[in-house]
Design an enzyme around this catalytic site. Structure first.
Site, PDB file in Angstrom:
ATOM      1  N   CYS A 129       0.813  -1.237   0.000  1.00 40.19           N
ATOM      2  CA  CYS A 129       0.000   0.000   0.000  1.00 40.19           C
ATOM      3  C   CYS A 129       0.838   1.275   0.000  1.00 40.19           C
ATOM      4  O   CYS A 129       0.593   2.193  -0.794  1.00 40.19           O
ATOM      5  CB  CYS A 129      -0.959  -0.029   1.186  1.00 40.19           C
ATOM      6  SG  CYS A 129      -0.175  -0.510   2.726  1.00 40.19           S
ATOM      7  N   HIS A 244      -2.871   6.559   3.890  1.00 43.55           N
ATOM      8  CA  HIS A 244      -1.464   6.621   4.302  1.00 43.55           C
ATOM      9  C   HIS A 244      -0.838   7.919   3.767  1.00 43.55           C
ATOM     10  O   HIS A 244      -1.160   8.359   2.661  1.00 43.55           O
ATOM     11  CB  HIS A 244      -0.661   5.467   3.695  1.00 43.55           C
ATOM     12  CG  HIS A 244      -0.942   4.122   4.313  1.00 43.55           C
ATOM     13  ND1 HIS A 244      -1.812   3.914   5.357  1.00 43.55           N
ATOM     14  CD2 HIS A 244      -0.424   2.895   4.009  1.00 43.55           C
ATOM     15  CE1 HIS A 244      -1.821   2.623   5.672  1.00 43.55           C
ATOM     16  NE2 HIS A 244      -0.999   1.981   4.870  1.00 43.55           N
TER      17      HIS A 244
END
Ligand code: A2P
Length: 342
Positions: A129, A244
């Site tokens: 990710c 994120h």
């Protein structure tokens, strides 16, 4: 229009739920959505792609008559079932790290290296990710200036650890402000995450880096097809629900300038420049939750490199870092007519 039979392994999990949502949102032509999970969820009813579906336990026969299976149930389950899926002529798109560094498995971000899908062998890997978000920001700069090396610090949301990670943060925050203490069933994180930062994601290796940090280096090199790019990464878990963020300092081969860097990012699909610091505009996780594009801001000349840029990238790790990228791979397989299992 032809429709496709698609299996979702880990359909009840944090990423699995987003896959179902994105298949619907992006109107992927679904003939059948087969929801697969562990025996714990077997029998549960869930809406998916316009139908009420019953979740089934995953086994070797789960993939019969499927065109595609998107796996989001961890490396062990991919290792257990991916070959059974291939044997059923079902193309696997895998969110785990099980096959990412396998030389016969393409590691794909469609905007960057989608053409490699033409040569897949039945299993396609989705990147880590944080690596996906970082490369969405770095790739347009790499094309313009030639990436030499970069330093990255990640600020990774708790949903990256699955639905249990979100619950753990929620429970700890509630317990801080209440006399009535909710019992925590298990510890997902190594330390308390509420109002804290944990510089530790995945297990430590002998050289002091974690496995998660090494993914940033190894997967960057594979996706950019350049084994000499230097990468040093520190991964940090933060008490943010979702999306994120990554602070990046990158050095390039060619001389850099900010106007050209801005133009390169603005012209690249899947990323937007959100960079007007004086108007308080810079990407933040709350603004990039459930957003398909990643955001880049704080773009400036790096003071420590001769040909360097400093930047801040944010992206929804459940989307571009996992579910969205996987659905885009499925779309690209259809568009390129390479939905065949070899
Ligand atoms: P289940 O809900 O039945 O446990 P998350 O990343 O949010 O923790 O989700 C993990 C996903 O992986 C869930 O959908 C979970 O299903 C699934 N999963 C866990 N173990 C297995 C297994 N042995 N076979 C198939 N799916 C599994």
């Amino acid at each position: 229009m032809k429709k496709y039979r698609i299996g979702i392994v880990g359909a009840t999990g944090a990423v699995g739920q987003e896959i179902i949502h994105l298949l619907e949102k992006r109107e992927f032509p679904v003939a059948e959505a087969r929801l697969l999970a562990s025996e714990r969820s077997a029998g549960r009813e869930m809406q998916a792609c316009g139908n009420l579906e019953i979740v089934k336990e995953t086994n070797e026969n789960s993939f019969e008559n499927l065109d595609i299976a998107i796996f989001s149930a961890g490396s062990q389950n991919t290792e257990n079932f991916a070959n059974a899926a291939r044997k059923s002529s079902c193309v696997v798109i895998d969110n785990s790290s099980a096959f990412r560094m396998d030389k016969d498995v393409p590691l794909i971000i469609p905007e960057i290296n989608g053409e490699l899908l033409e040569h897949h062998n039945g299993i396609i890997a989705n990147p880590n990710c944080s690596t996906a978000v970082a490369l969405m920001a770095l790739f347009p700069l790499h094309k313009r200036f030639g990436l030499k090396r970069f330093f990255a610090s990640t600020y990774q949301a708790v949903s990256g650890a699955g639905a249990e990670g979100v619950l753990e943060l929620e429970t700890q925050v509630k317990n801080k402000f209440s006399d009535e203490q909710i019992e925590q069933s298990q510890n997902v994180f190594q330390h308390e995450i509420a109002f804290n930062l944990i510089p530790h994601i995945d297990s430590f290796r002998e050289d002091g880096y974690t496995k998660e940090e090494l993914k940033m280096r190894n997967e960057t090199r594979k996706i950019l097809d350049n084994s000499s790019i230097g990468v040093s990464c520190t991964c940090v878990r933060v008490p943010v629900y979702r999306a994120h963020s990554i602070s990046i300092n990158a050095e390039f081969d060619a001389p850099v300038n900010v106007p050209d860097a801005r133009t390169s990012i603005e012209n690249f699909d899947g990323v937007e420049l959100w960079d007007m610091p004086n108007s308080l505009r810079y990407p933040m996780p709350i603004n990039y939750t459930e957003k398909e594009v990643c955001g880049v801001g704080r773009l400036r000349l790096d003071h420590a490199f001769n040909n360097g840029l400093a930047l801040w990238a944010v992206g929804d790790q459940l989307w571009k870092g996992a579910a969205l990228n996987a659905v885009q791979i499925a779309e690209e397989l259809v568009a390129r007519k390479c939905l065949k299992n070899i």
